[in-house]
Design an enzyme around this catalytic site. Sequence first.
Site, PDB file in Angstrom:
ATOM      1  N   HIS A  74       0.833  -1.210   0.000  1.00 58.39           N
ATOM      2  CA  HIS A  74       0.000   0.000   0.000  1.00 58.39           C
ATOM      3  C   HIS A  74       0.863   1.253   0.000  1.00 58.39           C
ATOM      4  CE1 HIS A  74      -4.290  -1.323   1.263  1.00 58.39           C
ATOM      5  NE2 HIS A  74      -3.727  -2.216   0.456  1.00 58.39           N
ATOM      6  N   TYR A 204      -9.265   5.979   7.214  1.00 59.72           N
ATOM      7  CA  TYR A 204      -9.393   6.310   8.643  1.00 59.72           C
ATOM      8  C   TYR A 204     -10.387   7.463   8.742  1.00 59.72           C
ATOM      9  CZ  TYR A 204      -5.160   3.611   9.735  1.00 59.72           C
ATOM     10  OH  TYR A 204      -4.236   2.610   9.910  1.00 59.72           O
ATOM     11  N   TYR A 388       3.797   6.432  10.294  1.00 56.74           N
ATOM     12  CA  TYR A 388       2.905   5.345   9.886  1.00 56.74           C
ATOM     13  C   TYR A 388       3.694   4.209   9.212  1.00 56.74           C
ATOM     14  CZ  TYR A 388      -1.315   2.990   8.314  1.00 56.74           C
ATOM     15  OH  TYR A 388      -2.313   2.055   8.132  1.00 56.74           O
TER      16      TYR A 388
HETATM   17  C1  PHB Z   1      -6.390  -4.051  10.481  1.00 59.30           C
HETATM   18  O1  PHB Z   1      -6.490  -4.283   9.264  1.00 59.30           O
HETATM   19  O2  PHB Z   1      -6.712  -4.902  11.362  1.00 59.30           O
HETATM   20  C2  PHB Z   1      -5.863  -2.713  10.939  1.00 59.30           C
HETATM   21  C3  PHB Z   1      -5.290  -1.864  10.015  1.00 59.30           C
HETATM   22  C4  PHB Z   1      -4.808  -0.631  10.430  1.00 59.30           C
HETATM   23  C5  PHB Z   1      -4.914  -0.260  11.765  1.00 59.30           C
HETATM   24  C6  PHB Z   1      -5.488  -1.132  12.698  1.00 59.30           C
HETATM   25  C7  PHB Z   1      -5.970  -2.357  12.285  1.00 59.30           C
HETATM   26  O3  PHB Z   1      -4.465   0.964  12.155  1.00 59.30           O
END
Ligand code: PHB
Length: 393
Positions: A74, A204, A388
């Site tokens: 990604h 998000y 990140y």
């Molecule tokens: C997940 O896909 O479980 C996931 C992805 C990103 C996050 C938390 C959980 O910040």
Amino acid sequence: MTTRTQVAIVGAGPAGLLLGQLLSRAGIANVILERQSADYVLGRIRAGVLEQVTVDLMEECGVAQRMHREGLVHEGIELLFKGQRHRIDLPGLTGGKTVTVYGQTEVTRDLMAARAAAGLQTVYEVGDSVTLHDFDGASPRVRYRKDGQEHEIACDFIAGCDGFHGVSRASVPKGAIAEYEKVYPFGWLGLLADVPPVFHELIYANTGRGFALCSMRSPTRSRYYLQVPLEEKVDQWSDAAFWDELRRRLDPEARERLVTGPALEKSIAPLRSFVAEPMRFGRLFLAGDAAHIVPPTGAKGLNLATSDVKYLSSALIEFYGERSSAGLDHYSDRALRRIWKAERFSWWFTGLMHQFPGEGPIAQKLQEAELDYLVNSKAASTALAENYVGLPL
Ligand code: PHB
Ligand code: FAS
């Protein structure tokens, strides 16, 4: 019956399995003791995003083939607020870095398969029988019960990779450990379904109704999360109620594209920030969730477990190879520097994206102002992106 090994590992989650694999490849004998069955461990749906540090470690372990075949690289994440989505260009802001979407379940499956193929010993279903002894001396021992038989393992070191509720941290004298904790006033209701993701990258969402996250495991399997009040119980949430609430938190385009289906798994996870210091007690070393917990907003939990294991395995390999304890002596300080930076990022991102009860309407306005600034500032977007994708080891 007493047997001997060099490193006794408690816990067969990602930390324990990764450590076992790295030590075995370096010729260091180890045994893993696991409370549950292998199927139970694989059945826990947890992390989904791997930093490059974790991808590299999987390669170092020789278990990266399927991850490279099935994992999704990604290059961006989307921040949704005030009904609008804004893309954070990860490689563009970090000099080319990306993340890989590959479920923790698959990481664990690959590591379990490699361990079994190498004929390495993992004792499953030991329940809560594990006890740790004499790790403040030169001859630590681990005892456990299996099939009604008492067993003892004499070893040089114990690696406590048994998660937040494990026996290892609990075995440390109270006066020898400092614990730092923050519990958040909400949880994450997660749902896994065999439906195509609503978008090819993670979304998000900061909304007046609460946080939402659109994630995935593959092009045909999606993982969604909704912020819910702490007192909620998962059986209060039908699949239909989940999908309706998710729709309310999405932008019009995503709402239109959302494909729903029956939940394969549905659970509520509490959110906390937690760090235990130090992470070494004589010949007992803590790694992963046994030593720290982050709110999952920043996708750091699993990735911190892997960096702990990188530091600890290197230190143990140095000890056995060069008879030097320098790495072991610096393990805790070195791991904690990276842990606290990930704790800070996860706390900050959680504070930016979630609704906190009792803070009034101004809190939403302040979050929207910070998000508006962030998506229009290269400096602020870079700060988000470099945390990140994962800070350097
Ligand atoms: C997940 O896909 O479980 C996931 C992805 C990103 C996050 C938390 C959980 O910040
Ligand atoms: P783990 O907890 O995975 O493994 C510890 C192992 O030790 C377990 O298998 C346990 O059965 C075993 N054990 C415990 N006590 C024992 C004993 N006394 N004797 C023997 N064995 C014992 N991270 C993310 O990045 N993104 C997410 O979305 C995310 N979601 C999560 C959801 C939940 C509900 C939880 C609890 C965690 C989540 N995490 C997430 C964090 C998670 O992925 C952890 O960071 C990761 O599992 C850490 O791996 P380990 O340190 O190996 O601990």
